[in-house]
Design a protein around this motif. Sequence first.
Motif, PDB file in Angstrom:
ATOM      1  N   THR A 154       0.842  -1.211   0.000  1.00  0.00           N
ATOM      2  CA  THR A 154       0.000   0.000   0.000  1.00  0.00           C
ATOM      3  C   THR A 154       0.872   1.254   0.000  1.00  0.00           C
ATOM      4  O   THR A 154       1.729   1.438   0.870  1.00  0.00           O
ATOM      5  CB  THR A 154      -0.971  -0.007   1.209  1.00  0.00           C
ATOM      6  N   GLU A 155       0.624   2.053  -1.010  1.00  0.00           N
ATOM      7  CA  GLU A 155       1.421   3.250  -1.316  1.00  0.00           C
ATOM      8  C   GLU A 155       1.740   4.140  -0.107  1.00  0.00           C
ATOM      9  O   GLU A 155       2.878   4.516   0.118  1.00  0.00           O
ATOM     10  CB  GLU A 155       0.616   4.059  -2.358  1.00  0.00           C
ATOM     11  N   GLU A 156       0.703   4.472   0.683  1.00  0.00           N
ATOM     12  CA  GLU A 156       0.875   5.480   1.742  1.00  0.00           C
ATOM     13  C   GLU A 156       1.580   4.958   2.985  1.00  0.00           C
ATOM     14  O   GLU A 156       2.009   5.733   3.839  1.00  0.00           O
ATOM     15  CB  GLU A 156      -0.508   6.004   2.206  1.00  0.00           C
ATOM     16  N   VAL A 157       1.682   3.645   3.106  1.00  0.00           N
ATOM     17  CA  VAL A 157       2.110   3.061   4.388  1.00  0.00           C
ATOM     18  C   VAL A 157       3.533   3.427   4.829  1.00  0.00           C
ATOM     19  O   VAL A 157       3.733   3.816   5.988  1.00  0.00           O
ATOM     20  CB  VAL A 157       1.881   1.529   4.406  1.00  0.00           C
ATOM     21  N   PRO A 158       4.541   3.355   3.941  1.00  0.00           N
ATOM     22  CA  PRO A 158       5.906   3.639   4.436  1.00  0.00           C
ATOM     23  C   PRO A 158       6.015   5.012   5.122  1.00  0.00           C
ATOM     24  O   PRO A 158       6.577   5.104   6.228  1.00  0.00           O
ATOM     25  CB  PRO A 158       6.764   3.583   3.173  1.00  0.00           C
ATOM     26  N   GLU A 159       5.446   6.021   4.502  1.00  0.00           N
ATOM     27  CA  GLU A 159       5.535   7.365   5.092  1.00  0.00           C
ATOM     28  C   GLU A 159       4.819   7.430   6.442  1.00  0.00           C
ATOM     29  O   GLU A 159       5.301   8.021   7.407  1.00  0.00           O
ATOM     30  CB  GLU A 159       4.933   8.397   4.130  1.00  0.00           C
ATOM     31  N   ARG A 160       3.688   6.769   6.515  1.00  0.00           N
ATOM     32  CA  ARG A 160       2.899   6.797   7.759  1.00  0.00           C
ATOM     33  C   ARG A 160       3.644   6.088   8.890  1.00  0.00           C
ATOM     34  O   ARG A 160       3.642   6.562  10.028  1.00  0.00           O
ATOM     35  CB  ARG A 160       1.529   6.147   7.529  1.00  0.00           C
ATOM     36  N   ILE A 161       4.251   4.970   8.572  1.00  0.00           N
ATOM     37  CA  ILE A 161       5.004   4.240   9.619  1.00  0.00           C
ATOM     38  C   ILE A 161       6.228   5.058  10.019  1.00  0.00           C
ATOM     39  O   ILE A 161       6.561   5.163  11.209  1.00  0.00           O
ATOM     40  CB  ILE A 161       5.389   2.814   9.146  1.00  0.00           C
ATOM     41  N   LYS A 228       9.752  -4.047  -6.559  1.00  0.00           N
ATOM     42  CA  LYS A 228       9.013  -2.804  -6.844  1.00  0.00           C
ATOM     43  C   LYS A 228       8.457  -2.194  -5.558  1.00  0.00           C
ATOM     44  O   LYS A 228       8.520  -0.990  -5.339  1.00  0.00           O
ATOM     45  CB  LYS A 228       7.841  -3.084  -7.804  1.00  0.00           C
ATOM     46  N   HIS A 229       7.913  -3.038  -4.723  1.00  0.00           N
ATOM     47  CA  HIS A 229       7.331  -2.544  -3.470  1.00  0.00           C
ATOM     48  C   HIS A 229       8.431  -2.118  -2.506  1.00  0.00           C
ATOM     49  O   HIS A 229       8.343  -1.046  -1.885  1.00  0.00           O
ATOM     50  CB  HIS A 229       6.446  -3.618  -2.836  1.00  0.00           C
ATOM     51  N   LEU A 230       9.464  -2.935  -2.424  1.00  0.00           N
ATOM     52  CA  LEU A 230      10.554  -2.620  -1.495  1.00  0.00           C
ATOM     53  C   LEU A 230      11.191  -1.273  -1.838  1.00  0.00           C
ATOM     54  O   LEU A 230      11.535  -0.498  -0.941  1.00  0.00           O
ATOM     55  CB  LEU A 230      11.612  -3.744  -1.532  1.00  0.00           C
ATOM     56  N   GLU A 231      11.317  -0.990  -3.118  1.00  0.00           N
ATOM     57  CA  GLU A 231      11.927   0.278  -3.532  1.00  0.00           C
ATOM     58  C   GLU A 231      11.161   1.485  -2.976  1.00  0.00           C
ATOM     59  O   GLU A 231      11.758   2.492  -2.617  1.00  0.00           O
ATOM     60  CB  GLU A 231      12.037   0.347  -5.059  1.00  0.00           C
ATOM     61  N   ARG A 232       9.872   1.360  -2.909  1.00  0.00           N
ATOM     62  CA  ARG A 232       9.062   2.460  -2.324  1.00  0.00           C
ATOM     63  C   ARG A 232       9.389   2.644  -0.849  1.00  0.00           C
ATOM     64  O   ARG A 232       9.489   3.757  -0.350  1.00  0.00           O
ATOM     65  CB  ARG A 232       7.565   2.168  -2.477  1.00  0.00           C
ATOM     66  N   TRP A 233       9.565   1.519  -0.155  1.00  0.00           N
ATOM     67  CA  TRP A 233       9.892   1.566   1.287  1.00  0.00           C
ATOM     68  C   TRP A 233      11.270   2.176   1.519  1.00  0.00           C
ATOM     69  O   TRP A 233      11.499   2.857   2.518  1.00  0.00           O
ATOM     70  CB  TRP A 233       9.842   0.150   1.876  1.00  0.00           C
ATOM     71  N   LEU A 234      12.158   1.913   0.567  1.00  0.00           N
ATOM     72  CA  LEU A 234      13.540   2.384   0.749  1.00  0.00           C
ATOM     73  C   LEU A 234      13.666   3.906   0.614  1.00  0.00           C
ATOM     74  O   LEU A 234      14.705   4.473   0.923  1.00  0.00           O
ATOM     75  CB  LEU A 234      14.470   1.673  -0.237  1.00  0.00           C
ATOM     76  N   LYS A 235      12.607   4.550   0.170  1.00  0.00           N
ATOM     77  CA  LYS A 235      12.619   6.022   0.143  1.00  0.00           C
ATOM     78  C   LYS A 235      12.522   6.569   1.572  1.00  0.00           C
ATOM     79  O   LYS A 235      12.811   7.725   1.830  1.00  0.00           O
ATOM     80  CB  LYS A 235      11.439   6.546  -0.688  1.00  0.00           C
ATOM     81  N   TYR A 236      12.075   5.730   2.489  1.00  0.00           N
ATOM     82  CA  TYR A 236      11.896   6.178   3.879  1.00  0.00           C
ATOM     83  C   TYR A 236      12.832   5.482   4.868  1.00  0.00           C
ATOM     84  O   TYR A 236      13.255   6.083   5.843  1.00  0.00           O
ATOM     85  CB  TYR A 236      10.431   5.953   4.317  1.00  0.00           C
ATOM     86  N   PHE A 237      13.108   4.222   4.621  1.00  0.00           N
ATOM     87  CA  PHE A 237      13.907   3.450   5.594  1.00  0.00           C
ATOM     88  C   PHE A 237      15.159   2.876   4.936  1.00  0.00           C
ATOM     89  O   PHE A 237      15.084   2.398   3.791  1.00  0.00           O
ATOM     90  CB  PHE A 237      13.077   2.279   6.153  1.00  0.00           C
TER      91      PHE A 237
END
Length: 338
Positions: A154-161, A228-237
Amino acid sequence: MLFKQQALLRQKLFVLGSLAIGSLLYLVARVGSLDRLQPLCPIDGRFGSRGQDEIPLRALQFKRGLLHEFRKGNATKEQKQLPKAIIIGVRKGGTRALLEMLNLHPAVVKASQEIHFFDNDENYAKGIEWYRKKMPFSYPHQITIEKSPAYFITEEVPERIYKMNSSIKLLIIVREPTTRAISDYTQVLEGKERKNKTYYKFEKLAIDPNTCEVNTKYKAVRTSIYTKHLERWLKYFPIEQFHIVDGDRLITEPLPELQLVEKFLNLPPRISQYNLYFNATRGFYCLRFNIVFNKCLAGSKGRIHPEVDTSVITKLRKFFHPFNQKFYQITGRTFNWP
Ligand code: A3P
């Protein structure tokens, strides 16, 4: 006379022995019952509604390792703590098995239900205190863990966490992507069958009939493109905050995978082979808490997958291959996926 004395002595020994065995059995049964477990009960479905997921104080007191602290009389008051680690996915990777197995550790307390706080706008709008209230009671030295596999995609989750805790530990359990996609399909198929509805064959969903190529619009396929999903998370963590669990090995050989997680979470190694036993009827490892109480995961975990056309499987494996290579490169963990 001597014979009479011997008989009396034997009688006394018998009474004392019976008392000792009786007390021992009582203690074993009592400790077990406090853990609210039933012998060989399935895990899913034990908790009827949300809010019932809290481990009652009595059960916590008797969770292994805490007893000693209580005897010393220095236990601090229990509270609801935000999770220090979250199993963010992947759906059908073995997220339930991982959570339940980690919960064998005395310093881990699980949120039994999937909270869906970060991926559900309505829940997220209720605020962080709402989320905390959904957590089970625990002691300060324990860590709370929750799992909501939808977080991973889910797109918004990394930033929210990140906003909640930028140093949180993130666990991702993955399986060979094609197997995971079929498992995902099987779950949906079962849901349809339960409602007496018909559903497409996996082959029809996974392959675009116009191009005969892999249908990347199909959610079960997209979810398996882990990189693909992990890359989105790596923008935050940073990558160091993630630990990748091998979901295929968790099925066949759970202990080494759990030991890696213990290390990642900086927990002393406490989960042992004693806690895990293979149940031939289920075809999976089950959990052993003590000599009386064991449990296996519910039947919804470990479904029989439908047969899938081998050419479709080959096509999918070829499709996932470059994404897998990238995933190995980013995570530093290589799998023998075809
Ligand atoms: P299958 O149903 O395809 O076999 P999740 O909990 O993320 O939904 O994952 C479900 C998967 O967990 C199951 O997929 C099953 O293979 C796997 N699993 C791993 N360890 C298990 C265990 N000890 N008992 C049951 N299922 C287990």
